[in-house]
Design a protein around this motif. Structure first.
Motif, PDB file in Angstrom:
ATOM      1  N   MET A   1       0.848  -1.192   0.000  1.00 50.82           N
ATOM      2  CA  MET A   1       0.000   0.000   0.000  1.00 50.82           C
ATOM      3  C   MET A   1       0.879   1.236   0.000  1.00 50.82           C
ATOM      4  N   ALA A   2       0.487   2.254  -0.759  1.00 53.04           N
ATOM      5  CA  ALA A   2       1.257   3.481  -0.811  1.00 53.04           C
ATOM      6  C   ALA A   2       1.183   4.197   0.516  1.00 53.04           C
ATOM      7  N   SER A   3       2.326   4.648   0.986  1.00 54.07           N
ATOM      8  CA  SER A   3       2.356   5.395   2.232  1.00 54.07           C
ATOM      9  C   SER A   3       3.575   6.288   2.224  1.00 54.07           C
ATOM     10  N   VAL A   4       3.529   7.341   3.051  1.00 54.49           N
ATOM     11  CA  VAL A   4       4.661   8.241   3.138  1.00 54.49           C
ATOM     12  C   VAL A   4       5.766   7.567   3.936  1.00 54.49           C
ATOM     13  N   GLN A   5       7.009   7.965   3.628  1.00 54.35           N
ATOM     14  CA  GLN A   5       8.157   7.345   4.278  1.00 54.35           C
ATOM     15  C   GLN A   5       8.497   8.086   5.571  1.00 54.35           C
ATOM     16  N   LYS A   6       8.763   7.340   6.623  1.00 51.73           N
ATOM     17  CA  LYS A   6       9.144   7.928   7.905  1.00 51.73           C
ATOM     18  C   LYS A   6      10.527   8.549   7.786  1.00 51.73           C
ATOM     19  N   ASP A   7      10.709   9.717   8.345  1.00 54.40           N
ATOM     20  CA  ASP A   7      11.986  10.420   8.338  1.00 54.40           C
ATOM     21  C   ASP A   7      12.371  10.724   9.777  1.00 54.40           C
ATOM     22  N   ASP A   8      13.494  10.172  10.225  1.00 56.00           N
ATOM     23  CA  ASP A   8      13.921  10.333  11.616  1.00 56.00           C
ATOM     24  C   ASP A   8      14.386  11.747  11.929  1.00 56.00           C
ATOM     25  N   ARG A   9      14.507  12.580  10.907  1.00 56.09           N
ATOM     26  CA  ARG A   9      14.913  13.971  11.149  1.00 56.09           C
ATOM     27  C   ARG A   9      13.735  14.847  11.583  1.00 56.09           C
ATOM     28  N   LEU A  10      12.536  14.285  11.575  1.00 56.01           N
ATOM     29  CA  LEU A  10      11.353  14.999  12.050  1.00 56.01           C
ATOM     30  C   LEU A  10      10.986  14.527  13.449  1.00 56.01           C
ATOM     31  N   THR A  11      10.454  15.429  14.257  1.00 55.13           N
ATOM     32  CA  THR A  11       9.928  15.023  15.558  1.00 55.13           C
ATOM     33  C   THR A  11       8.605  14.290  15.353  1.00 55.13           C
ATOM     34  N   SER A  12       8.121  13.630  16.388  1.00 55.75           N
ATOM     35  CA  SER A  12       6.846  12.897  16.292  1.00 55.75           C
ATOM     36  C   SER A  12       5.697  13.835  15.958  1.00 55.75           C
ATOM     37  N   SER A  13       5.680  15.007  16.592  1.00 54.15           N
ATOM     38  CA  SER A  13       4.603  15.966  16.331  1.00 54.15           C
ATOM     39  C   SER A  13       4.676  16.511  14.908  1.00 54.15           C
ATOM     40  N   GLN A  14       5.884  16.713  14.399  1.00 56.90           N
ATOM     41  CA  GLN A  14       6.035  17.186  13.029  1.00 56.90           C
ATOM     42  C   GLN A  14       5.568  16.138  12.024  1.00 56.90           C
ATOM     43  N   SER A  15       5.930  14.881  12.244  1.00 56.12           N
ATOM     44  CA  SER A  15       5.485  13.801  11.362  1.00 56.12           C
ATOM     45  C   SER A  15       3.967  13.693  11.370  1.00 56.12           C
ATOM     46  N   THR A 199      13.434   3.920  -7.951  1.00 48.80           N
ATOM     47  CA  THR A 199      13.411   5.382  -7.858  1.00 48.80           C
ATOM     48  C   THR A 199      12.132   5.818  -7.135  1.00 48.80           C
ATOM     49  N   PRO A 200      12.050   7.093  -6.697  1.00 46.09           N
ATOM     50  CA  PRO A 200      10.801   7.574  -6.079  1.00 46.09           C
ATOM     51  C   PRO A 200       9.582   7.393  -6.996  1.00 46.09           C
ATOM     52  N   LEU A 201       9.764   7.606  -8.309  1.00 42.76           N
ATOM     53  CA  LEU A 201       8.651   7.418  -9.240  1.00 42.76           C
ATOM     54  C   LEU A 201       8.210   5.961  -9.280  1.00 42.76           C
ATOM     55  N   GLN A 202       9.183   5.045  -9.280  1.00 45.42           N
ATOM     56  CA  GLN A 202       8.841   3.622  -9.270  1.00 45.42           C
ATOM     57  C   GLN A 202       8.112   3.242  -7.980  1.00 45.42           C
ATOM     58  N   ASN A 203       8.562   3.778  -6.847  1.00 50.28           N
ATOM     59  CA  ASN A 203       7.886   3.491  -5.578  1.00 50.28           C
ATOM     60  C   ASN A 203       6.462   4.028  -5.573  1.00 50.28           C
ATOM     61  N   PHE A 204       6.250   5.194  -6.197  1.00 51.12           N
ATOM     62  CA  PHE A 204       4.911   5.764  -6.291  1.00 51.12           C
ATOM     63  C   PHE A 204       4.010   4.870  -7.148  1.00 51.12           C
TER      64      PHE A 204
END
Length: 344
Positions: A1-15, A199-204
């Motif tokens: 299923m398509a979903s956004v990728q978690k980025d550890d550079r963001l805080t929990s509230s920002q994500s 690539t990001p396009l392939q993942n999309f």
């Protein structure tokens, strides 16, 4: 299923905020397709002649605002669903971790399943409210707003009405998961290369394919669920449902008997058309929000690009980065702190 990728550079509230904003925007833009899909599933008179004619009938009978009925309930559902899902998942994972902090793949899948169940059960009344708001006529509304819908259903039909059809959410999860698994297991054959090179396009594209296959397989369960949510003896024309039934199994039987097996996939065209713009907007909005947050956290030089800030270690978490900056500032190294900055 398509979903956004978690980025550890963001805080929990920002994500949480980025996912919420992206979800609200993508849902709002694609709401007209969702309205036509749900009306087709329920079987209201608007949706008897295909997608194009359904759009025209909704516009003629209810105007432009008819395409955004129930959108507020759908958007409100995003935040508690995400919050309950994340909190439950983290709690279950923590309970099943070993002494070294590891968890097996199957236990992680089990934790995800339970978290999904808890989130769906918590927010299911909002889904019922969304369906009721969409199927009613704007000219002669039975419900006015989300809160009024929930309270009126509870007063007139009782608490079970707010969970009518919930079992179909669980049953539909099985073909949905099978569809996602089947697509992801064959992606390397589709692209003729291993997944880590996508690539990001392939993942999309992969996410859209998985969503399309999974939703098609589980679609009959959602159709029956929407009919069960909509039907009520207290509504005009029993909520506009095209068949009358008693319970889940009888609903399947009556739909097939009256309209044929393929009617279980009514509205699939609108649903399929919705996939690409929905996930495209979801990814785009999430990335835009993420860039703003990364700029505020000091990882990139501008909120309009992903160019890394010089001397900043991108592997550090936001709190670690701020702590390192405070330590460097308090140490008073000045220009001599470049060696520490290179470690960031």
């Amino acid at each position: 299923m398509a979903s956004v990728q978690k980025d550890d550079r963001l805080t929990s509230s920002q994500s949480f905020a980025c996912v919420g904003f992206a979800g609200i925007f993508s849902k709002s833009v694609t709401s007209p397709l969702e309205v036509v899909k749900i009306k087709s599933q329920v079987g209201t008179f608007h949706c008897k002649r295909g997608v194009g004619q359904s759009f025209l009938l909704v516009y003629q009978n209810e105007g432009l605002r008819g395409f955004w009925k129930g959108n507020l309930a759908s958007c409100l559902r995003l935040f508690p669903y995400t919050a309950v899902h994340l909190a439950t998942y983290k709690k279950i994972v923590h309970l099943h971790m070993d002494e070294l902090g590891f968890i097996s793949q199957w236990r992680a899948v089990f934790a995800g399943g339970l978290a999904g169940f808890a989130a769906a059960m918590t927010t299911y009344p909002l889904e019922v409210a969304e369906t009721r708001l969409i199927i009613q006529s704007c000219r002669q509304p039975t419900y006015v707003g989300v809160a009024h819908t929930l309270s009126k259903i509870y007063r007139n039909e009782g608490l079970p009405a707010l969970y009518r059809g919930f079992s179909l959410t669980l049953l539909g999860a099985f073909p949905f998961s099978i569809g996602c698994y089947a697509v992801h297991m064959n992606l390397d054959k589709l692209w003729q290369e291993p997944p880590f090179r996508f690539t990001p396009l392939q993942n999309f594209i992969n996410g859209c394919l998985a969503a399309g296959v999974a939703q098609t397989l589980s679609y009959p369960f959602e159709t029956v669920k929407r009919k069960m949510q909509a039907q009520s003896a207290r509504l005009p024309h029993f909520g506009g449902v095209d068949v009358h039934f008693n319970g889940m199994i009888d609903c399947f039987v009556q739909v097939v008997k009256s309209n044929g097996v393929l009617s279980l996939w009514n509205g699939l065209t609108a649903n399929t058309i919705k996939i690409v713009p929905y996930f495209g907007l979801l990814f785009t909005c999430f990335e835009m929000c993420k860039q703003v947050c990364l700029y505020r956290n000091g990882y990139i030089v501008s909120p309009l690009s992903y160019k890394p800030a010089p001397g900043v270690d991108q592997s550090l978490g936001p709190h670690e980065l701020q702590e390192a900056k405070r330590h460097s500032k308090n140490s008073g190294f000045g220009s001599g702190g470049s060696s520490l900055g290179n470690r960031w």
